[in-house]
Design a protein around this motif. Structure first.
Motif, mmCIF file in Angstrom:
data_model
loop_
_atom_site.group_PDB
_atom_site.id
_atom_site.type_symbol
_atom_site.label_atom_id
_atom_site.label_comp_id
_atom_site.label_asym_id
_atom_site.label_seq_id
_atom_site.Cartn_x
_atom_site.Cartn_y
_atom_site.Cartn_z
ATOM 1 N N ASP A 75 -9.578 -13.652 0.882
ATOM 2 C CA ASP A 75 -9.957 -12.534 1.580
ATOM 3 C C ASP A 75 -9.926 -10.933 1.094
ATOM 4 O OD1 ASP A 75 -10.184 -10.841 3.924
ATOM 5 O OD2 ASP A 75 -9.005 -11.847 5.192
ATOM 6 N N ALA A 76 -10.940 -10.280 0.935
ATOM 7 C CA ALA A 76 -10.945 -9.250 0.448
ATOM 8 C C ALA A 76 -10.392 -7.998 1.330
ATOM 9 C CB ALA A 76 -12.506 -8.869 -0.255
ATOM 10 N N GLU A 77 -10.407 -8.257 2.272
ATOM 11 C CA GLU A 77 -10.050 -7.173 3.347
ATOM 12 C C GLU A 77 -8.406 -7.207 3.564
ATOM 13 O OE1 GLU A 77 -12.160 -4.983 4.429
ATOM 14 O OE2 GLU A 77 -13.761 -5.931 3.118
ATOM 15 N N GLN A 78 -7.805 -8.356 3.401
ATOM 16 C CA GLN A 78 -6.664 -8.495 3.990
ATOM 17 C C GLN A 78 -5.514 -7.786 3.232
ATOM 18 O OE1 GLN A 78 -5.755 -10.319 6.841
ATOM 19 N NE2 GLN A 78 -3.811 -9.482 6.608
ATOM 20 N N ALA A 79 -5.672 -7.545 1.986
ATOM 21 C CA ALA A 79 -4.417 -6.631 1.142
ATOM 22 C C ALA A 79 -4.302 -5.348 1.854
ATOM 23 C CB ALA A 79 -4.639 -6.405 -0.065
ATOM 24 N N TRP A 80 -5.373 -4.472 2.153
ATOM 25 C CA TRP A 80 -5.325 -3.403 2.854
ATOM 26 C C TRP A 80 -4.879 -3.362 4.140
ATOM 27 C CZ3 TRP A 80 -4.837 1.247 1.225
ATOM 28 C CH2 TRP A 80 -4.971 2.222 1.963
ATOM 29 N N LYS A 81 -5.234 -4.429 4.940
ATOM 30 C CA LYS A 81 -4.495 -4.755 6.324
ATOM 31 C C LYS A 81 -3.018 -4.676 6.136
ATOM 32 C CE LYS A 81 -8.720 -6.990 8.282
ATOM 33 N NZ LYS A 81 -9.110 -8.137 8.822
ATOM 34 N N ASP A 82 -2.547 -5.701 5.035
ATOM 35 C CA ASP A 82 -1.262 -5.912 4.895
ATOM 36 C C ASP A 82 -0.202 -4.472 4.704
ATOM 37 O OD1 ASP A 82 -1.595 -8.542 5.319
ATOM 38 O OD2 ASP A 82 -1.657 -9.175 3.314
ATOM 39 N N LEU A 83 -0.921 -3.781 3.990
ATOM 40 C CA LEU A 83 -0.482 -2.362 3.437
ATOM 41 C C LEU A 83 -0.403 -1.307 4.662
ATOM 42 C CD1 LEU A 83 -2.419 -1.820 -0.033
ATOM 43 C CD2 LEU A 83 0.124 -2.033 0.282
ATOM 44 N N GLN A 84 -1.193 -1.468 5.537
ATOM 45 C CA GLN A 84 -1.030 -0.628 6.906
ATOM 46 C C GLN A 84 0.212 -0.912 7.671
ATOM 47 O OE1 GLN A 84 -3.456 1.489 7.014
ATOM 48 N NE2 GLN A 84 -3.843 0.393 4.981
ATOM 49 N N ALA A 85 1.074 -2.026 7.521
ATOM 50 C CA ALA A 85 2.386 -2.303 8.268
ATOM 51 C C ALA A 85 3.310 -1.235 7.408
ATOM 52 C CB ALA A 85 2.635 -3.520 7.841
ATOM 53 N N TYR A 86 2.980 -0.821 6.346
ATOM 54 C CA TYR A 86 4.049 0.155 5.499
ATOM 55 C C TYR A 86 3.563 1.546 5.627
ATOM 56 C CZ TYR A 86 5.766 -4.451 3.583
ATOM 57 O OH TYR A 86 6.048 -5.480 3.459
ATOM 58 N N ASN A 87 2.700 2.007 6.675
ATOM 59 C CA ASN A 87 2.385 3.263 6.788
ATOM 60 C C ASN A 87 2.020 3.879 5.396
ATOM 61 O OD1 ASN A 87 2.850 3.376 9.833
ATOM 62 N ND2 ASN A 87 4.971 3.538 9.222
ATOM 63 N N ILE A 88 1.064 3.238 5.027
ATOM 64 C CA ILE A 88 0.504 3.621 3.483
ATOM 65 C C ILE A 88 -0.052 5.122 3.472
ATOM 66 C CG2 ILE A 88 -1.791 2.589 3.489
ATOM 67 C CD1 ILE A 88 0.655 1.945 0.682
ATOM 68 N N THR A 89 0.168 5.882 2.372
ATOM 69 C CA THR A 89 -0.157 7.247 2.165
ATOM 70 C C THR A 89 -0.709 7.379 0.760
ATOM 71 O OG1 THR A 89 1.742 8.505 1.460
ATOM 72 C CG2 THR A 89 1.574 7.775 3.955
ATOM 73 N N ALA A 90 -1.442 8.519 0.746
ATOM 74 C CA ALA A 90 -1.806 8.860 -0.721
ATOM 75 C C ALA A 90 -0.762 9.160 -1.771
ATOM 76 C CB ALA A 90 -2.922 10.231 -0.339
ATOM 77 N N ASN A 91 0.362 9.394 -1.035
ATOM 78 C CA ASN A 91 1.465 9.635 -2.071
ATOM 79 C C ASN A 91 2.179 8.543 -2.696
ATOM 80 O OD1 ASN A 91 1.742 12.482 -1.305
ATOM 81 N ND2 ASN A 91 3.066 11.883 0.372
ATOM 82 N N ASP A 92 1.325 7.134 -2.213
ATOM 83 C CA ASP A 92 1.801 6.117 -2.923
ATOM 84 C C ASP A 92 1.172 5.754 -3.907
ATOM 85 O OD1 ASP A 92 4.078 5.827 -0.549
ATOM 86 O OD2 ASP A 92 2.542 5.126 0.587
#
Length: 265
Positions: free
Chosen positions: A110-127
């Motif tokens: 699933d090429a979309e799932q990793a980004w969805k998983d990362l959203q749980a961590y309030n991912i930002t451009a600082n990471d």
């Protein structure tokens, strides 16, 4: 993909235990050489991660199967080793935490799932995000890197084939070409060993650069068991020239090797 190429060994089922072990060990000797060739790439990735973490960002790993598990292991070892918060380095595996122990079929596709998983961590451009994939073609990792890079994160990867889709998706790719496995396609062997070495180098170099080590000592380590308490006492004895009793008292009083050293130096 060279990781899928046929093993130079054959008729494995006819070999003695001694011959099986000798064959695996023979190939394992080639892994550090492959890592050495990638040192300039590893250096570039470390510098990028140091920049993001030094500015308050975090490091995330994504991967599937063995690669994902290696990321989880490396992330989980950073707090006790360097005294950093648990959320400073995060390992995410395709299929969720249950996939650490038992494979979740199809999760890596699933090429979309990793980004969805990362959203749980309030991912930002600082990471920073590092994708781990021996094959270099895992859709879960490629998709995550592509979307993270578009969002402004620093992106890197650790792969074991040259010219892969994962490497193309990362700004700072690390390609450790380990070649055919002893057991054809079993990338938990040489490729997994190479990935473990690179991840060790990445986080160790990063946290040394960020000031979590003094001399060659883990002065920020968590004193979570008797072995580590005793190690901390030895550090204080060596650094301050004091006896064991005084070192134990200092460590108990201040709660960490660094704090005890700061109080006395």
């Amino acid at each position: 993909m060279t990781t899928e190429s046929a093993s130079q060994f054959n008729h494995l089922e006819t070999l003695s235990t001694a011959d099986l072990l000798a064959g695996m060990n023979q190939l394992d000797h080639t892994v550090p050489q492959a890592v050495a060739k990638a040192l300039p790439q590893i250096e570039a990735l470390v510098e990028a991660v140091v920049g993001r973490l030094g500015a308050g960002g975090r490091l995330f790993y994504i991967g599937a199967g063995t690669s994902g598990r290696l990321g989880v292991v490396d992330a989980s070892e950073c707090p006790p080793t360097f005294g950093v918060p648990a959320g400073r380095v995060v390992g995410i595996i395709a299929g969720g935490d249950s996939a650490i122990r038992q494979a979740v079929e199809g999760a890596e596709d699933d090429a979309e799932q990793a980004w969805k998983d990362l959203q749980a961590y309030n991912i930002t451009a600082n990471d920073a995000l590092v994708g781990i994939a021996a094959s270099g073609r895992t859709p879960y990792v490629i998709g995550g890197l592509q979307q993270a890079r578009a969002a402004g994160l620093a992106t890197g990867c650790v792969v074991c084939n040259a010219g892969s889709g994962v490497a193309a998706a990362a700004e700072f790719p690390v390609e450790v070409v380990t070649g055919p496995e002893f057991l054809t396609g079993s990338t938990r062997l040489k490729a997994g060993t190479a990935q473990k070495l690179v991840l060790n180098m990445l986080t160790t170099a990063t946290f040394i650069r960020l000031g979590h080590v003094k001399g060659n000592k883990m002065v920020d380590m968590q004193l979570s068991n008797l072995k580590l308490v005793e190690r901390g006492e030895r550090m204080l004895m060596e650094e301050l020239g004091i006896d064991a009793a005084e070192a134990a008292q200092l460590l108990k009083q201040h709660g960490s090797v660094r704090a005890a050293l700061t109080a006395r130096l």
